[in-house]
Structures are given as structure tokens and as C-alpha cells.
Motif scaffolding. Structure first.
Motif, PDB file in Angstrom:
ATOM      1  N   ARG A  57      37.865  70.840  43.898  1.00  0.00           N
ATOM      2  CA  ARG A  57      37.766  70.307  42.545  1.00  0.00           C
ATOM      3  C   ARG A  57      36.407  70.630  41.929  1.00  0.00           C
ATOM      4  O   ARG A  57      35.416  70.769  42.642  1.00  0.00           O
ATOM      5  CB  ARG A  57      37.928  68.777  42.583  1.00  0.00           C
ATOM      6  N   LYS A  58      36.391  70.680  40.614  1.00  0.00           N
ATOM      7  CA  LYS A  58      35.109  70.810  39.920  1.00  0.00           C
ATOM      8  C   LYS A  58      34.561  69.416  39.686  1.00  0.00           C
ATOM      9  O   LYS A  58      35.220  68.589  39.058  1.00  0.00           O
ATOM     10  CB  LYS A  58      35.297  71.503  38.575  1.00  0.00           C
ATOM     11  N   THR A  59      33.376  69.172  40.204  1.00  0.00           N
ATOM     12  CA  THR A  59      32.778  67.855  40.010  1.00  0.00           C
ATOM     13  C   THR A  59      31.420  68.003  39.346  1.00  0.00           C
ATOM     14  O   THR A  59      30.418  68.282  40.011  1.00  0.00           O
ATOM     15  CB  THR A  59      32.639  67.121  41.359  1.00  0.00           C
ATOM     16  N   PRO A  60      31.376  67.866  38.011  1.00  0.00           N
ATOM     17  CA  PRO A  60      30.116  68.048  37.293  1.00  0.00           C
ATOM     18  C   PRO A  60      29.160  66.884  37.534  1.00  0.00           C
ATOM     19  O   PRO A  60      29.551  65.839  38.063  1.00  0.00           O
ATOM     20  CB  PRO A  60      30.543  68.114  35.825  1.00  0.00           C
ATOM     21  N   LEU A  61      27.911  67.090  37.148  1.00  0.00           N
ATOM     22  CA  LEU A  61      26.885  66.068  37.338  1.00  0.00           C
ATOM     23  C   LEU A  61      27.186  64.828  36.508  1.00  0.00           C
ATOM     24  O   LEU A  61      27.022  63.700  36.963  1.00  0.00           O
ATOM     25  CB  LEU A  61      25.537  66.680  36.921  1.00  0.00           C
ATOM     26  N   LYS A  62      27.622  65.076  35.270  1.00  0.00           N
ATOM     27  CA  LYS A  62      27.865  63.969  34.355  1.00  0.00           C
ATOM     28  C   LYS A  62      29.332  63.610  34.359  1.00  0.00           C
ATOM     29  O   LYS A  62      30.189  64.423  34.029  1.00  0.00           O
ATOM     30  CB  LYS A  62      27.431  64.373  32.946  1.00  0.00           C
TER      31      LYS A  62
END
Ligand code: GTP
Ligand code: MN
Ligand code: MN
Length: 439
Positions: free
Chosen positions: A19-24
């Protein structure tokens, strides 16, 4: 937007590394609540709960919409009953009583404060609180406790202010640059990359994680003691632990059959505290990865494997070199140790006087170029992304992933990688940008 806000259930992939897990996050309140529960479980030595809440937080972090209805997250992978209740309370009531209770519990805050001291873990923190010690000043004043401090704790307490001031990315890059300048005197052409949280897009962090390699395999052998020797002579070293002697092909091959603990690697590394001049100029973030691109384009891994084979056949002279390196490493370790013989009282005096430098946590990891991109993935993190990658690799592919490589333990083979993209290709995973590895 409008589609997501309704009853439609989101779908998340099973492993966090898919999965893509961004910082924000789009749901910061929920994430912080679940992470508080996870941290609290960690303080209570409940590893299973810690992981369960951390996983749930990771899933929520990966959602690209704001949760408006509990049905949107019902049935989501890794979001258990307990987490669902917490999410429901936050959506419907604005907060969760369970989480509020933790946040309002002084014990939790004391644990957090003590945990943030260099060299201190939860069991030590718990002991202190039980002995009515609540603040950093208490630790200094309660001389009856001092005999139970080890040297790392003494440093952590003395330099608490310096070490708990967040390091900015520009400052970390300046530290990287300073190290690079010293390396030029020892071995020109080294490549350094600032990894860790900064590479995942964080603007500040608790340390500088610096990966160090050379485009020609083997040149990095014995480099770390020489570097530390020079940094120490330049008055840049306050304290540190140096691990050496693992960084050679023979050891790596032996290690393949050995199950390594998930977070441990066998690179030459220095985990320590540097003295950084207050006037050191910040560096712009733009140039961190230039060297890296150069390394990918050079496509040197193939040739370096040749070099490695060549060297292994000349075993005797190679072992001779290693022995010489180990002698030098031993001498440097002795020298560094004598530097850090300061007593607690001396450290306290040193930290409280007007000094021209700040104490900064720095990790330096020396990596043979053939293993560089695996090490880069490992040291970029985050911790939970790595954990997921390794589990996925083991369970789905039957392969062992470490910071050294991707190994087929039955066949005794490994898959080389010339770039981070190739690491993901080898893992049969879609590439995830470093900034999307904030699980
Ligand atoms: P901050 O420093 O607090 O900003 O966060 P960070 O994500 O940079 O954490 P940290 O510096 O602790 O670690 C950076 C990455 O290196 C994380 O992904 C860790 O899992 C990883 N790491 C830390 N120690 C080791 C180690 O001994 N071996 C390996 N292979 N990885 C490590
Ligand atoms: Mn870090
Ligand atoms: Mn670190």
C-alpha cells in the motif's frame, strides 16, 4: 470524493508494503488515537496489542479519504473490533474515552519522557517511576540512583536538551556533508545517502541515518575505523559504539543460513553522538539523491560481484587484509573508548557550560555496493514497512529479506539489485516511493 463519503467500503491490500502510506494522513485524529493505544500497550509490555493497534493505524494511514461513516472501515483488513470501536467513538463523539484516559494519565507522559532519553527503554523508565522519579532533573538530583546508570544513560541525561531537539533535514544534510568532506581525505569517491525518516519526507527527526558505500566493491572494507579515527581527531565525536568485522563476503555467506533477528544487520556501523559546531551551515535538501542516481546508472553491481569472486580465490591475502583492518579497528575502538571515559559529573558540567557545539545522534552504516539497495530499503524504513516487507517475503515468496539481500535459503542463492526499483521487482511488488512508506 463524493463516492468515498458514502457507504462504499474501502479495500486495502493485505500487506502494508503493498500500500501507499503517505506521511500525512487524511484521518490524523484516528491515527494518533490508535498510535497512542499502541504505544501504551508497548509501555505495558503487551507486544500483541501494540502490533494490533499499529497495524490498524497503518491501514487508516493508507486511506486516501476522510472517514465519515464507520461502515467505510468495517471489515477492513487488520482493523479489529477494538480499533473499530475507537474509530466509531471518534467519528461520532469526537473522541474516545479510552484514549483520553491514557492521554490524561501522568504515568503515560512520564514513560514517554523517560523513553525519549538516549539509552533508556521502557523497563528502566518503569523502575524510575516506581521509585518516585518523575523528571529529568529528578534523575540528576537523586544521587542514590546514579550507580544504576550506564554510560549511555549518563550521556542521554546530560545532553537531554541537545539530543531531544529535533534535527532538521537541512541540518542532517550538513552533517552528511561534513562526514563526506572527511572521507575525501581517506577514500575519495565514497557515496553517502541520508536515509531514515528524512528520505520518507519527514522535515525533522531524532537523528541522521547515513548510509555509506563506494562504487568499487571492497574499497569500503576497513573504512569505518579510519573514518571514526579522523572524526575523533577533528573533535567531532562525543560518544559512540562501533561494530566492525562483519563486512566481508565470507561473513555474509555464513549469515545466509542463520536466521537474523528482524531489525539486526551485520554491516560495519557506528551508532553515536557527534559534536556539531553551532555555526555549521544548513544544506539544501536537493542534492541528497544525486549520488544515488549515479550509482544506479553506473550499474556497478555486476562488475563488483566479479571482483568479489576474484578476491575470494586469493583467499590468503584477503584474510591478511582483514586481519590488518581488525587490528586497526581494535586500536580505534580503544582510542574512542578512552575519549568517552568522562564521569557523569564531568558530562553534566560539559553540557551545562556555554559550548560552541550541539550533541547530535548520528548512525553511520558502511555497506558493500553489491548490497547497497537492500540496505537502503532497510534503513529508509519505516520500521513497520520493513516488518511487512519481510513477512510478505517469507510467507508469500518463501524468501528471506534482510538489509543484505533477498535470499533463497534452500538453494543458497540470492537476487542482486541495482536499484530500489529492482529490489521491489525481485520481491514481485509494485514499487512504493520512499515517501509512501510511512506505515
Ligand atoms: P526518526 O529518526 O525518529 O526521524 O525516525 P526514523 O524512521 O529515521 O527511525 P530510526 O532512525 O530509528 O531508523 C531508521 C530506519 O532504520 C528504520 O526503518 C529502522 O527500522 C531502521 N533501523 C534502525 N536500526 C536498524 C538496524 O540496526 N538495522 C537495520 N537493518 N535497520 C535499522
Ligand atoms: Mn532516523
Ligand atoms: Mn537511526
Amino acid at each position: 470524493e463524493s463516492q468515498d463519503s458514502g457507504k462504499k467500503e474501502a479495500i486495502v491490500k493485505e500487506y502494508a508494503c503493498m500500500r501507499k502510506t503517505p506521511l500525512k494522513s487524511k484521518n490524523p485524529d484516528i491515527v494518533s488515537a490508535l498510535e497512542t493505544l499502541s504505544e501504551n500497550a508497548f509501555f505495558h509490555d503487551d507486544e500483541a496489542r501494540r502490533l494490533a493497534f499499529q497495524k490498524a493505524a497503518g491501514v487508516i494511514k493508507s486511506l486516501n479519504f476522510k472517514i465519515k461513516n464507520i461502515n467505510q472501515v468495517k471489515g477492513l483488513h487488520d482493523v479489529g473490533k477494538h480499533s473499530l470501536e475507537v474509530i466509531k467513538d471518534i467519528i461520532e463523539e469526537g473522541s474516545s474515552i479510552e484514549v483520553e484516559n491514557i492521554i490524561n494519565d501522568p504515568w503515560f507522559h512520564q514513560m514517554k519522557a523517560f523513553q525519549s532519553i538516549y539509552g533508556v527503554g521502557p523497563s528502566k523508565a518503569k523502575k524510575w517511576i516506581a521509585q518516585n522519579v518523575f523528571t529529568i532533573d529528578d534523575l540528576i538530583e537523586r544521587t542514590d540512583l546514579h550507580s544504576s546508570f550506564d554510560h549511555r544513560m549518563e550521556l542521554g541525561i546530560s545532553f537531554y536538551k541537545d539530543l531531544n531537539t529535533q534535527v532538521t533535514k537541512q541540518h542532517a544534510l550538513a552533517i552528511k556533508n561534513l562526514i563526506q568532506q572527511h572521507l575525501e581525505e581517506i577514500l575519495p569517491g565514497c557515496i553517502l545517502v541520508l536515509a531514515g525518516g528524512f528520505r520518507r519526507g519527514k522535515a525533522s527527526g531524532h537523528d541522521a541515518d547515513i548510509l555509506l558505500t563506494h562504487p568499487i566493491e571492497g574499497k569500503e572494507i576497513g573504512l569505518l575505523p579510519k573514518l571514526l579515527n579522523l572524526l575523533s581527531d577533528s573533535g567531532l565525536v562525543l560518544h559512540g559504539t562501533m561494530e566492525t568485522g562483519h563486512n566481508n563476503p565470507q561473513t555474509i555467506m555464513k549469515d545466509k543460513g542463520k536466521p537474523l533477528a528482524s531489525n539486526v544487520d551485520h554491516f560495519d556501523k557506528w551508532i553515536g553522538i557527534m559534536k556539531i559546531d553551532k555555526n555549521l551551515k544548513d544544506l539544501d535538501s536537493s542534492d541528497n539523491e544525486n549520488d544515488l542516481i549515479q550509482l544506479e546508472q553506473n550499474s556497478l553491481t555486476e562488475t563488483s560481484i566479479e571482483t568479489k569472486k576474484g578476491r575470494l580465490s586469493k583467499k590468503r591475502s584477503f584474510v591478511q587484509t582483514l586481519d590488518n583492518n581488525e587490528d586497526f579497528a581494535r586500536d580505534t575502538k580503544k582510542k574512542l573508548a578512552s575519549n568517552s571515559k568522562m564521569s557523569f559529573e564531568q558530562l553534566l558540567a560539559l553540557s551545562s557550560k556555554d559550548k560552541q557545539w550541539v550533541a547530535r545522534r548520528v548512525d553511520i552504516i558502511v555497506v558493500p555496493v553489491s548490497q547497497f539497495f537492500y540496505a537502503l530499503v532497510g534503513w529508509t524504513g519505516n520500521k513497520w514497512f520493513n516488518r511487512s516487507l519481510r513477512l510478505y517475503s517469507q510467507r508469500v515468496l518463501g524468501l528471506k529479506l534482510t538489509s543484505h539481500g533477498l535470499f533463497d535459503l534452500n538453494r543458497g542463492t540470492s537476487l542482486p539489485a541495482n536499484s530500489e526499483h529492482q529490489v521491489f521487482d525481485n520481491l514481485k511488488l509494485e514499487y512504493i516511493e520512499p515517501t509512501d512508506r510511512n506505515c
